[in-house]
Design an enzyme around this catalytic site. Sequence first.
Site, PDB file in Angstrom:
ATOM      1  N   GLU A   1       2.034  -1.817   1.112  1.00  0.00           N
ATOM      2  CA  GLU A   1       0.923  -2.890   0.933  1.00  0.00           C
ATOM      3  C   GLU A   1      -0.450  -1.937   0.896  1.00  0.00           C
ATOM      4  O   GLU A   1      -1.433  -2.708   0.077  1.00  0.00           O
ATOM      5  CB  GLU A   1       0.770  -3.560   2.369  1.00  0.00           C
TER       6      GLU A   1
ATOM      7  N   ASP B   1       4.718   0.394  -5.004  1.00  0.00           N
ATOM      8  CA  ASP B   1       6.009   1.168  -4.677  1.00  0.00           C
ATOM      9  C   ASP B   1       5.742   2.539  -4.721  1.00  0.00           C
ATOM     10  O   ASP B   1       6.106   3.707  -4.021  1.00  0.00           O
ATOM     11  CB  ASP B   1       7.165   0.648  -5.521  1.00  0.00           C
TER      12      ASP B   1
HETATM   13 ZN   LIG Z   1       4.149  -6.012  -3.205  1.00  0.00          ZN
END
Ligand SMILES: [Zn+2]
Length: 416
Positions: free
Chosen positions: A277, A358
């Site tokens: 996030e 990621d």
């Molecule tokens: Zn995401």
Amino acid sequence: MNPLIVKAVVIAIMVLSYGFSLLVSLLNITHRRPGIDASLADFVDAEKYQRLLSYNNEKSRLALWEGLASFAVLLVFLLLDGPGRLDSALANLLPYQKLRAILFFGILALASGMASLPFSLYHDFSLEARYGFNTKTLGIYISDTIKGMILGALFGGGILYLLLLCIDVFGAQFWFIFAIILFVITLAVSSLYTTLILPLFNKLTPLEDGELKTAIQALAEKTSFPLSGIYVMNASKRSKKSNAFFSGLGRFKKIVLFDTLIEKHPVDEIVAVLAHEVGHYKKHHVPYSSLLSALSIFVTMAVFSLLVHSRSLSLAFGAADTQVHINLLAFFLLYEPLSLLMNIGTNIISRRFEYQADAYAGQAASAESASRALKRLFADNLSDLYPHPLYVFVNYSHPPLLARLGALKSKSQNKK
Ligand SMILES: [Zn+2]
């Protein structure tokens, strides 16, 4: 133009657009799924894999039937000149045009809600219940539905009123002014969502002191993330599925963790989920997404401005004369193919953002924790492991699990 030809064109466009989505869904349902990938052996055994397959199959089939039913109802409604008939019935009751337009859409929304009610009940209380996800009681379901209807009436009715007002006041320039207003409203709602709307449905409690809180604060400090609060949301009162997100614009970021996430994941995995996030924030995905939504609002309104006063469109939908709200309904239906294209575009960008977030999580936390967190999330939520590539291309805002794991792995190998 002859209203009958216009009607035929609208219906042909709707059929083509629905046909395309149906085809993509059918491809996805019949797509052959290979056996369980070796990298997931620790999280999904043979029995769980069977459950995962049948869960996704049932879910897709339910969505297919629901789509078919609502398309059929809509088609019959149009063929019988439903919009025009409903509007003239309302015209006898209500002489005020704006109020009549709001009531017109209110009745349509209510009818479409009623039509999807059996599917929604089956989804929550049969499908999700059988696979052990649903924790919702009927009481929660009813109160959610009522609250959703009130919010929908307030926001939907209010926005429709503003649109009609702009058309009256600004004439040909209405679309530009209204697009600005609508964009400001979406920004305000998304930034106030956690503070104003979420508490209507869920309880948010500040995360208690402890190992998890210390680890999250350390992450925020390390990444200089402007964290203003960490909250736990009682998501378990509705479903056992887990997730996390952050919200807020500018310097006041709130992190919201589902209680189900905390229950199932070790601390390092939760930190990796949050690092993902933070990655969205660091790579400026939020302003980019706002820009995209502004673009789509402006395009939408510009196209609508071409149809707003079309007399033949109103006549094609069974009205006796030009009616802005009937043209608005016609516009929604005609706009479907263009909005499908725009969604494909946003999904392409969104999937790129997910890979970037990621990769950031792999660096800020660790690639190993990030991969393990993803595997556990997907396995616990029984997410489809092998969706059809075309289905992913059209509908997925996030890449499928194996693609994300592959990207994380190659990123961490490049680093070494
Ligand atoms: Zn995401």
